[in-house]
Design a protein around this motif. Sequence first.
Motif, short mmCIF file in Angstrom:
data_model
loop_
_atom_site.label_atom_id
_atom_site.label_comp_id
_atom_site.label_asym_id
_atom_site.label_seq_id
_atom_site.Cartn_x
_atom_site.Cartn_y
_atom_site.Cartn_z
N TRP A 59 0.80 -1.22 0.00
CA TRP A 59 0.00 0.00 0.00
C TRP A 59 0.83 1.27 0.00
O TRP A 59 0.40 2.30 -0.51
CB TRP A 59 -0.95 0.01 1.20
N HIS A 60 2.02 1.23 0.58
CA HIS A 60 2.84 2.42 0.69
C HIS A 60 4.07 2.36 -0.21
O HIS A 60 4.99 3.14 -0.06
CB HIS A 60 3.24 2.65 2.15
N SER A 61 4.08 1.40 -1.13
CA SER A 61 5.11 1.27 -2.18
C SER A 61 6.52 1.15 -1.61
O SER A 61 7.41 1.96 -1.90
CB SER A 61 5.04 2.45 -3.15
N CYS A 62 6.73 0.13 -0.81
CA CYS A 62 8.05 -0.15 -0.25
C CYS A 62 9.06 -0.36 -1.39
O CYS A 62 8.80 -1.15 -2.30
CB CYS A 62 7.99 -1.41 0.63
N PRO A 63 10.20 0.35 -1.35
CA PRO A 63 11.18 0.17 -2.43
C PRO A 63 11.81 -1.22 -2.44
O PRO A 63 12.29 -1.67 -3.47
CB PRO A 63 12.23 1.24 -2.14
N GLU A 64 11.76 -1.90 -1.31
CA GLU A 64 12.37 -3.23 -1.23
C GLU A 64 11.38 -4.36 -1.53
O GLU A 64 11.70 -5.29 -2.24
CB GLU A 64 12.95 -3.42 0.19
N ASN A 72 -5.27 -4.15 -13.92
CA ASN A 72 -5.93 -2.87 -13.69
C ASN A 72 -4.92 -1.79 -13.28
O ASN A 72 -5.13 -1.04 -12.32
CB ASN A 72 -7.02 -3.02 -12.64
N VAL A 73 -3.85 -1.70 -14.02
CA VAL A 73 -2.73 -0.81 -13.71
C VAL A 73 -3.16 0.66 -13.70
O VAL A 73 -2.69 1.45 -12.88
CB VAL A 73 -1.57 -1.04 -14.71
N ASP A 74 -4.08 1.03 -14.62
CA ASP A 74 -4.53 2.42 -14.68
C ASP A 74 -5.23 2.85 -13.40
O ASP A 74 -5.28 4.04 -13.10
CB ASP A 74 -5.47 2.62 -15.87
N TYR A 75 -5.79 1.93 -12.66
CA TYR A 75 -6.44 2.25 -11.39
C TYR A 75 -5.42 2.23 -10.24
O TYR A 75 -5.37 3.14 -9.42
CB TYR A 75 -7.56 1.25 -11.11
N LYS A 79 -3.50 5.22 -7.52
CA LYS A 79 -3.96 5.05 -6.15
C LYS A 79 -2.78 4.89 -5.19
O LYS A 79 -2.73 5.52 -4.14
CB LYS A 79 -4.89 3.83 -6.05
N LEU A 80 -1.81 4.08 -5.57
CA LEU A 80 -0.63 3.89 -4.73
C LEU A 80 0.21 5.17 -4.68
O LEU A 80 0.78 5.50 -3.63
CB LEU A 80 0.19 2.71 -5.24
N ALA A 81 0.27 5.91 -5.78
CA ALA A 81 1.01 7.17 -5.80
C ALA A 81 0.36 8.18 -4.85
O ALA A 81 1.06 8.93 -4.15
CB ALA A 81 1.08 7.73 -7.21
N THR A 83 -1.27 7.46 -2.16
CA THR A 83 -0.95 7.02 -0.80
C THR A 83 0.42 7.52 -0.38
O THR A 83 0.60 8.03 0.74
CB THR A 83 -1.00 5.48 -0.70
N VAL A 84 1.39 7.43 -1.26
CA VAL A 84 2.74 7.91 -0.96
C VAL A 84 2.72 9.43 -0.77
O VAL A 84 3.35 9.96 0.16
CB VAL A 84 3.72 7.49 -2.07
N GLU A 85 1.98 10.14 -1.62
CA GLU A 85 1.86 11.60 -1.47
C GLU A 85 1.22 11.97 -0.14
O GLU A 85 1.63 12.91 0.52
CB GLU A 85 1.04 12.18 -2.62
N ARG A 86 0.20 11.22 0.26
CA ARG A 86 -0.47 11.47 1.54
C ARG A 86 0.48 11.21 2.71
O ARG A 86 0.47 11.94 3.70
CB ARG A 86 -1.73 10.60 1.64
N ASP A 87 1.33 10.19 2.59
CA ASP A 87 2.33 9.92 3.63
C ASP A 87 3.29 11.09 3.79
O ASP A 87 3.61 11.51 4.90
CB ASP A 87 3.13 8.66 3.29
N VAL A 88 3.75 11.64 2.66
CA VAL A 88 4.69 12.76 2.69
C VAL A 88 4.01 13.98 3.31
O VAL A 88 4.59 14.68 4.15
CB VAL A 88 5.21 13.07 1.27
N ALA A 89 2.75 14.23 2.92
CA ALA A 89 2.02 15.39 3.46
C ALA A 89 1.78 15.23 4.96
O ALA A 89 1.90 16.20 5.72
CB ALA A 89 0.70 15.56 2.72
N ALA A 90 1.43 14.03 5.40
CA ALA A 90 1.19 13.79 6.83
C ALA A 90 2.47 13.99 7.63
O ALA A 90 2.46 14.64 8.69
CB ALA A 90 0.64 12.38 7.04
N SER A 91 3.58 13.46 7.13
CA SER A 91 4.85 13.64 7.83
C SER A 91 5.24 15.11 7.88
O SER A 91 5.70 15.60 8.92
CB SER A 91 5.95 12.83 7.14
N ALA A 92 5.04 15.81 6.78
CA ALA A 92 5.39 17.24 6.74
C ALA A 92 4.55 18.04 7.72
O ALA A 92 5.07 18.93 8.41
CB ALA A 92 5.21 17.78 5.32
N ALA A 93 3.26 17.74 7.82
CA ALA A 93 2.38 18.46 8.75
C ALA A 93 2.81 18.21 10.19
O ALA A 93 2.84 19.14 11.01
CB ALA A 93 0.93 18.04 8.54
N LEU A 94 3.14 16.98 10.52
CA LEU A 94 3.59 16.66 11.87
C LEU A 94 4.92 17.31 12.20
O LEU A 94 5.10 17.87 13.28
CB LEU A 94 3.69 15.14 12.05
#
Length: 137
Positions: A59-64, A72-75, A79-81, A83-94
């Motif tokens: 779900w969070h696109s682990c590089p490893e 269904n790659v277009d979906y 969606k996974l991208a 999620t990663v953007e939301r993770d960056v935004a959440a970390s930045a806000a905190l």
Amino acid sequence: MRAIKRAVTKPEVALRSALHARGLRFRKDLRLDFESARVRPDIVFTAKQVAVFVDGCFWHSCPEHGSRPTKNVDYWLPKLARTVERDVAASAALLAAGWTVVRIWEHVPLGSAADAVVSVTKERPREGSPSRLVQVV
């Protein structure tokens, strides 16, 4: 998609149990409202201002260990991208609010993950300490 849980995943529950066994007390799935965003970390130490996220490899696109979907790659890729953007935004806000953020991948051994959280919570004084991002890989 309705069957996929947002919270209370197996790695998260295992980490909470390990932290509780080590004597740490925390809030789970607590919503934190900031000017720039609303954030809901998996584990929150409010007095120490430490937020812990347990990120799933897919779900969070682990590089490893993160796998790319073949159907269904277009979906799935956008969606996974998001999620990663939301993770960056959440970390930045905190971080902007002075919190320490701990991000742990689900593949990290339970003992190592618990040790990392314990060390961050013990070393961080209550106020005036600089915020930082700790990634446990």
